[in-house]
Design an enzyme around this catalytic site. Structure first.
Site, mmCIF file in Angstrom:
data_model
loop_
_atom_site.group_PDB
_atom_site.id
_atom_site.type_symbol
_atom_site.label_atom_id
_atom_site.label_comp_id
_atom_site.label_asym_id
_atom_site.label_seq_id
_atom_site.Cartn_x
_atom_site.Cartn_y
_atom_site.Cartn_z
ATOM 1 N N ASP A 185 -25.839 -45.146 28.415
ATOM 2 C CA ASP A 185 -27.215 -45.330 28.868
ATOM 3 C C ASP A 185 -27.228 -45.393 30.395
ATOM 4 O O ASP A 185 -26.414 -46.104 30.995
ATOM 5 C CB ASP A 185 -27.789 -46.623 28.286
ATOM 6 C CG ASP A 185 -29.278 -46.751 28.537
ATOM 7 O OD1 ASP A 185 -30.050 -46.135 27.793
ATOM 8 O OD2 ASP A 185 -29.655 -47.470 29.486
ATOM 9 N N GLU A 229 -32.748 -41.366 28.346
ATOM 10 C CA GLU A 229 -31.621 -41.403 29.278
ATOM 11 C C GLU A 229 -30.322 -41.794 28.588
ATOM 12 O O GLU A 229 -29.366 -42.205 29.237
ATOM 13 C CB GLU A 229 -31.913 -42.378 30.424
ATOM 14 C CG GLU A 229 -32.018 -43.834 30.033
ATOM 15 C CD GLU A 229 -33.418 -44.258 29.627
ATOM 16 O OE1 GLU A 229 -33.708 -45.461 29.720
ATOM 17 O OE2 GLU A 229 -34.231 -43.399 29.219
#
Length: 327
Positions: A185, A229
């Site tokens: 992440d 993301e």
């Protein structure tokens, strides 16, 4: 071997042990604008075929040493022979010979004495059909690639990730080998978008995806955009130690990019946090448990400060929510 070549035209390989027949075929087809290569027997035909990759083969059925039927079988077994039509030329018209020609992979046949207008039309038709088939399969491969690739980052998309995860989970279950998963992440990515704009955010994700892909070397490993993301890496036959080392290498590769992030709370550059899980799948089990474990590890790494790798630890997982969210 005798080859007469003309530019930008289909290449015809003529295979016949009779020089007169080869000459007739060559002159007739050259008049149609084809390039010509010749072989006088089956063994020479195999050599010429692998070297020149002709668009069609005109193959005499009756030849000494290796006849056309055996030659056709061997041509079909070559990797480069998948799309090449083979037109058998034979003086045999009995049902058994015709059936055998098709059984060994010939697309069509003509009989001797050759009817030249028929031969020209069949050669043209077979080449066109072969080209259309190749174009169709190429288009299908590209379509398949497009539906499994994330458009922005050019790594596998979520759909491909789940397909591959299920596939490798079942394979590892059969072989009783470990399957590892890395969930990554991008740290404070919302803040990055707010600061630099969404176009810069897209470029950031593209650079990170490229760095991850360049770090993951093995053909069996899959890099995917898991969502937003988040990125995922599936690692078949990989133990926890190997997965942790790779996850740390991925984090370092992203740091090396030195993408400025003035509002990050952990660095002046963009960083990522990674959670790792490893399972030896049980038969008839589900891979979702491995994803949940990697997600738990990712959450734990975030709570400990981000910009780090954490492997899932079952002993310490009881206090970690199953579906946590930290920006």
């Amino acid at each position: 071997m005798n080859a007469v070549l003309q530019t930008d035209q289909s290449l015809v390989l003529i295979v016949d042990d009779e020089p007169f027949i080869r000459t007739q075929l060559r002159l007739s087809l050259q008049c149609e604008g084809y390039r010509i290569a010749e072989a006088q027997d089956g063994r020479e035909a195999l050599t010429v075929f692998e070297k020149l990759h002709p668009d069609i083969v005109l193959l005499d059925a009756i030849m000494p040493d290796m006849d056309g039927f055996d030659c056709c079988t061997q041509l079909q077994s070559l990797d480069c022979g998948k799309y090449t039509p083979i037109l058998m030329i034979t003086g045999l018209e009995d049902r058994e010979s015709v059936d055998r020609a098709f059984e060994v992979g010939a697309i069509d046949y003509v009989t001797k004495p050759i009817h030249w207008p028929v031969l020209r039309q069949r050669v043209r038709r077979l080449i066109q059909q072969s080209q259309l088939q190749q174009q169709l399969e190429s288009a299908n491969r590209e379509l398949q690639r497009l539906v499994t690739i994330d458009e922005l980052t050019q790594v596998a998309n979520r759909r491909r990730f789940e397909e591959y995860c299920a596939q490798e989970w079942q394979r590892m279950a059969r072989e009783q080998l470990p399957l590892s998963l890395i969930l990554c992440d991008v740290d404070f990515f919302k803040s990055y978008n707010d600061t630099y704009g969404h176009q810069a955010g897209d470029r950031c994700l593209q650079e990170i995806a490229k760095a991850i892909k360049n770090t993951v070397k093995r053909p069996a490993d899959l890099v995917a955009r898991y969502g937003g993301e988040e990125f995922a890496v599936i690692l078949p036959t990989t133990n926890p130690e190997g997965a942790i080392v790779l996850a740390e290498t991925i984090c370092s590769a992203v740091k090396i990019l030195e993408i400025p992030h003035c509002n990050s709370l952990v660095s002046s550059y963009v960083t990522i946090t990674a959670g790792v899980s490893t399972e030896i799948p049980e038969p008839n089990s589900d891979f979702q448990a491995m994803i949940t474990a990697a997600d738990r590890a990712l959450y734990q790494a975030k709570t400990e400060g981000r910009d780090r790798v954490k492997h899932y630890n079952k002993q310490s997982s009881s206090t970690i929510p199953i579906y946590p969210f930290l920006p």
